[in-house]
Design a protein around this motif. Structure first.
Motif, mmCIF file in Angstrom:
data_model
loop_
_atom_site.group_PDB
_atom_site.id
_atom_site.type_symbol
_atom_site.label_atom_id
_atom_site.label_comp_id
_atom_site.label_asym_id
_atom_site.label_seq_id
_atom_site.Cartn_x
_atom_site.Cartn_y
_atom_site.Cartn_z
ATOM 1 N N THR A 53 14.348 44.329 31.056
ATOM 2 C CA THR A 53 13.245 45.789 30.947
ATOM 3 C C THR A 53 13.583 47.089 31.151
ATOM 4 O OG1 THR A 53 11.885 43.796 32.589
ATOM 5 C CG2 THR A 53 11.090 46.059 32.601
ATOM 6 N N LEU A 54 13.587 47.681 30.309
ATOM 7 C CA LEU A 54 13.953 49.598 29.695
ATOM 8 C C LEU A 54 13.254 50.231 30.813
ATOM 9 C CD1 LEU A 54 14.353 48.657 25.871
ATOM 10 C CD2 LEU A 54 16.213 48.183 27.970
ATOM 11 N N PRO A 55 13.897 52.012 31.206
ATOM 12 C CA PRO A 55 13.070 52.798 31.849
ATOM 13 C C PRO A 55 12.017 53.559 30.696
ATOM 14 C CG PRO A 55 15.037 53.611 30.693
ATOM 15 C CD PRO A 55 15.013 52.014 30.593
ATOM 16 N N GLY A 56 11.794 53.300 29.592
ATOM 17 C CA GLY A 56 10.580 53.187 28.686
ATOM 18 C C GLY A 56 10.233 52.554 27.145
ATOM 19 N N SER A 57 10.169 52.816 26.608
ATOM 20 C CA SER A 57 9.161 51.281 25.389
ATOM 21 C C SER A 57 10.485 51.382 24.653
ATOM 22 C CB SER A 57 8.125 52.228 25.026
ATOM 23 O OG SER A 57 6.955 51.432 25.052
ATOM 24 N N ALA A 58 11.293 50.543 24.766
ATOM 25 C CA ALA A 58 11.912 50.308 22.729
ATOM 26 C C ALA A 58 11.822 50.669 21.895
ATOM 27 C CB ALA A 58 12.104 49.197 22.788
ATOM 28 N N THR A 59 12.551 51.554 21.377
ATOM 29 C CA THR A 59 12.354 52.061 20.356
ATOM 30 C C THR A 59 13.489 52.160 18.892
ATOM 31 O OG1 THR A 59 13.794 54.252 20.322
ATOM 32 C CG2 THR A 59 11.081 54.118 20.989
ATOM 33 N N ALA A 60 14.002 50.924 18.904
ATOM 34 C CA ALA A 60 14.556 50.828 17.397
ATOM 35 C C ALA A 60 16.357 49.790 18.659
ATOM 36 C CB ALA A 60 15.573 51.303 16.968
ATOM 37 N N LEU A 61 16.272 48.105 17.763
ATOM 38 C CA LEU A 61 17.080 47.213 18.162
ATOM 39 C C LEU A 61 18.331 47.142 16.922
ATOM 40 C CD1 LEU A 61 14.503 44.230 18.993
ATOM 41 C CD2 LEU A 61 15.875 46.278 20.630
ATOM 42 N N ALA A 92 27.745 40.851 18.649
ATOM 43 C CA ALA A 92 28.143 40.392 20.314
ATOM 44 C C ALA A 92 27.452 41.045 20.625
ATOM 45 C CB ALA A 92 29.627 40.892 19.903
ATOM 46 N N GLN A 93 26.600 42.583 20.907
ATOM 47 C CA GLN A 93 26.234 43.361 21.471
ATOM 48 C C GLN A 93 25.392 44.430 20.697
ATOM 49 O OE1 GLN A 93 28.483 46.955 24.093
ATOM 50 N NE2 GLN A 93 29.548 46.420 21.882
ATOM 51 N N LEU A 94 23.900 44.321 21.973
ATOM 52 C CA LEU A 94 22.621 44.423 20.607
ATOM 53 C C LEU A 94 22.518 46.072 21.290
ATOM 54 C CD1 LEU A 94 19.452 43.998 19.687
ATOM 55 C CD2 LEU A 94 19.216 43.450 21.552
ATOM 56 N N ALA A 95 22.144 46.866 20.479
ATOM 57 C CA ALA A 95 21.594 48.749 21.224
ATOM 58 C C ALA A 95 20.582 48.513 20.657
ATOM 59 C CB ALA A 95 22.551 49.594 20.240
ATOM 60 N N ILE A 96 19.723 48.884 22.155
ATOM 61 C CA ILE A 96 18.345 49.483 21.816
ATOM 62 C C ILE A 96 17.918 50.631 22.211
ATOM 63 C CG2 ILE A 96 16.128 49.068 23.268
ATOM 64 C CD1 ILE A 96 18.074 46.249 24.385
ATOM 65 N N SER A 97 17.261 51.831 21.600
ATOM 66 C CA SER A 97 17.414 53.005 21.955
ATOM 67 C C SER A 97 15.948 53.718 22.511
ATOM 68 C CB SER A 97 17.218 53.864 20.141
ATOM 69 O OG SER A 97 16.437 53.515 19.644
ATOM 70 N N HIS A 98 15.771 54.398 22.914
ATOM 71 C CA HIS A 98 14.550 54.595 24.359
ATOM 72 C C HIS A 98 14.608 55.967 24.964
ATOM 73 C CE1 HIS A 98 17.573 53.855 27.574
ATOM 74 N NE2 HIS A 98 17.788 52.762 26.895
ATOM 75 N N PRO A 113 30.452 49.861 11.123
ATOM 76 C CA PRO A 113 30.477 49.111 10.032
ATOM 77 C C PRO A 113 32.046 48.058 11.782
ATOM 78 C CG PRO A 113 30.024 50.247 7.921
ATOM 79 C CD PRO A 113 30.150 50.769 9.245
ATOM 80 N N ASP A 114 32.818 49.003 11.609
ATOM 81 C CA ASP A 114 33.582 48.026 12.634
ATOM 82 C C ASP A 114 33.342 49.126 14.072
ATOM 83 O OD1 ASP A 114 33.588 50.885 12.885
ATOM 84 O OD2 ASP A 114 35.682 51.342 12.476
ATOM 85 N N SER A 115 31.609 49.112 14.380
ATOM 86 C CA SER A 115 31.685 49.218 15.744
ATOM 87 C C SER A 115 32.057 49.808 16.718
ATOM 88 C CB SER A 115 31.441 47.460 16.096
ATOM 89 O OG SER A 115 30.518 46.752 14.666
ATOM 90 N N ARG A 116 32.638 50.525 16.071
ATOM 91 C CA ARG A 116 33.426 52.122 16.627
ATOM 92 C C ARG A 116 32.463 52.856 17.203
ATOM 93 N NH1 ARG A 116 38.710 53.943 13.808
ATOM 94 N NH2 ARG A 116 38.112 55.564 15.978
ATOM 95 N N TYR A 117 31.760 53.285 16.712
ATOM 96 C CA TYR A 117 30.672 54.146 16.536
ATOM 97 C C TYR A 117 29.809 53.882 16.583
ATOM 98 C CZ TYR A 117 35.003 57.064 15.280
ATOM 99 O OH TYR A 117 35.886 57.430 15.170
ATOM 100 N N LEU A 118 28.635 54.731 17.940
ATOM 101 C CA LEU A 118 26.721 54.482 17.680
ATOM 102 C C LEU A 118 26.402 55.402 16.996
ATOM 103 C CD1 LEU A 118 25.285 51.701 18.891
ATOM 104 C CD2 LEU A 118 24.715 52.451 20.657
ATOM 105 N N VAL A 119 25.164 55.608 16.617
ATOM 106 C CA VAL A 119 24.633 56.717 16.875
ATOM 107 C C VAL A 119 22.792 56.335 16.944
ATOM 108 C CG1 VAL A 119 24.141 58.485 15.036
ATOM 109 C CG2 VAL A 119 26.236 57.454 14.565
ATOM 110 N N SER A 120 22.336 57.501 17.103
ATOM 111 C CA SER A 120 20.232 57.262 17.611
ATOM 112 C C SER A 120 20.167 58.252 16.574
ATOM 113 C CB SER A 120 20.553 57.004 19.190
ATOM 114 O OG SER A 120 21.080 58.580 19.362
ATOM 115 N N GLY A 121 18.963 58.504 16.177
ATOM 116 C CA GLY A 121 18.416 59.311 15.473
ATOM 117 C C GLY A 121 17.155 59.933 15.841
ATOM 118 N N MET A 122 17.263 60.930 16.951
ATOM 119 C CA MET A 122 16.704 61.768 18.208
ATOM 120 C C MET A 122 14.949 62.868 17.136
ATOM 121 S SD MET A 122 19.336 63.133 20.732
ATOM 122 C CE MET A 122 17.800 62.997 21.929
ATOM 123 N N GLU A 123 14.002 62.869 18.402
ATOM 124 C CA GLU A 123 12.440 63.864 18.136
ATOM 125 C C GLU A 123 12.713 64.824 17.756
ATOM 126 O OE1 GLU A 123 9.238 63.664 20.018
ATOM 127 O OE2 GLU A 123 8.786 61.219 19.098
#
Length: 364
Positions: free
Chosen positions: A155-163, A170-176, A206-216
């Motif tokens: 359960t997240l603090p807000g609605s999930a916007t992307a998975l 190995a890891q799931l990134a969930i934006s919110h 591709p090497d899973s070293r970086y994670l980037v999110s696009g913001m409103e």
């Protein structure tokens, strides 16, 4: 004077439906392109075209074009949701997983056989993604569900916007709102990467070293996962809702501007400012997709145009001319020789783009 034909006219197959294209993905084997439509159906387009157009290299340079000798295989459509398809992903074991506003998660095989995997009783399943090692995750509002031998719910603090799973699954990134949550698919432990604002989409390098999110807030935010370092990338005139890393991880292409915006990631921020590529007009970019092997980006626009460009170059090849509504989905086949695209007005297309068509140069 007549304009030269575009690549979709020379090397493409296209179909018109009565429903907007929500998403497009290729199956794991690259045999079919799947299109999720706004009327609750999934459309499957065969990735092979017997008797289709051909390009043959000439002995002294250039290519020889042979027109199609037969029409493409017909598009097949299957009703999978009572309402609207909201999300689509390729199942690693074959076929596709589709989530809808009827609360069902459906597996559709290439032969049209379907199976309801989850039925929430009407709670929207608006996000779905799959692991390379098998299994999947889907979201229902603030809750994200992880499949496996020990299914779990977060359960997240807000609605999930992307998975998005990382390359190894190995890891799931969930934006919110407020950041991105990382959830281990093996241990089920999670941690939160916080940053103020509304995070709408997410992409792994591709090497899973970086994670980037696009913001409103018309910006990107990135994290260097080795030490949690923040990477700020702003200055967009619009929201960067489509993100795509190059196959070698050297750059990240995004929408959000009048041209495709490319950020260097070797290391990130080396040049300080992003580079733009492709042709600029008055209509913003809606979709970007990097080729799975070459330094090449497919770029879709809100006016329906689709072109190919290279990072650091102003050159472009037109796949599709403007018209027919915003481009809502673009996806390369695993081998990079076919491109699937769809528009909000219901046009679906496959374009066959063999390597012989291109001469690649190093990115600037």
């Amino acid at each position: 004077m007549n304009a030269p034909p575009t690549l979709i006219e020379l090397l493409g197959a296209r179909w018109i439906t009565e429903a907007p294209v929500v998403a497009a993905v290729w199956d794991a084997a690259g045999q079919y392109a799947g299109f999720a439509l706004g009327d609750g159906t999934l459309a499957l387009a065969a990735g092979t075209w017997d008797g289709g157009p051909r390009l043959k290299p000439r002995e002294h340079g250039g290519v020889e074009f042979t027109q199609a000798l037969a029409p493409p295989a017909p598009l097949r459509r299957f009703s999978v949701h009572d309402g609207t398809c909201l999300a689509l992903a390729a199942n690693c074991a074959g076929g596709f997983l589709s989530g809808g506003d009827d609360g069902r998660l459906v597996h559709l095989a290439a032969d049209g056989a379907s199976e309801v995997l989850v039925d929430t009783g009407g709670e929207w399943i608006d996000l779905v993604t799959t692991r390379s090692a098998g299994g999947y995750a889907y979201a229902t509002g603030r809750r994200v569900h992880l499949s496996g031998t020990k299914p779990d719910v977060l359960t997240l603090p807000g609605s999930a916007t992307a998975l998005a799973f990382d390359t190894d699954g190995a890891q799931l990134a969930i934006s919110h709102h407020g950041g991105v949550t990382l959830w281990s698919a093996d241990t089920h432990e999670h941690c939160r990467l916080t940053w103020p604002g509304y995070h709408r989409t997410v992409a792994w390098s591709p090497d899973s070293r970086y994670l980037v999110s696009g913001m409103e807030e018309n910006a990107l935010h990135g994290w260097r996962l080795s030490d949690g370092g923040d990477i700020e990338m702003g200055g967009y005139p619009g929201q960067p809702r489509s993100l795509s890393f190059s196959a070698d991880g050297r750059f990240l292409a995004t929408s959000g501007g009048l041209r495709a915006v490319c950020w260097r990631f070797d290391p990130p921020g080396r040049d300080g400012q992003p580079h733009e590529c492709g042709m600029a007009g008055k209509t913003p970019v809606s979709q970007v997709a990097c080729h799975p092997a070459h330094p090449l980006i497919a770029v879709g626009y809100h006016n329906g145009a689709v072109l190919l460009c290279q990072p650091g170059s102003n050159d472009a090849l037109f796949i599709r001319n403007p018209g027919g509504g915003p481009v809502s989905a673009i996806a390369w086949s695993p081998d990079g020789e076919r491109l699937a695209l769809g528009t909000e007005e219901g046009e679906l297309a496959l374009v066959f783009l063999p390597d012989v068509l291109f001469r690649f140069r190093s990115a600037a």
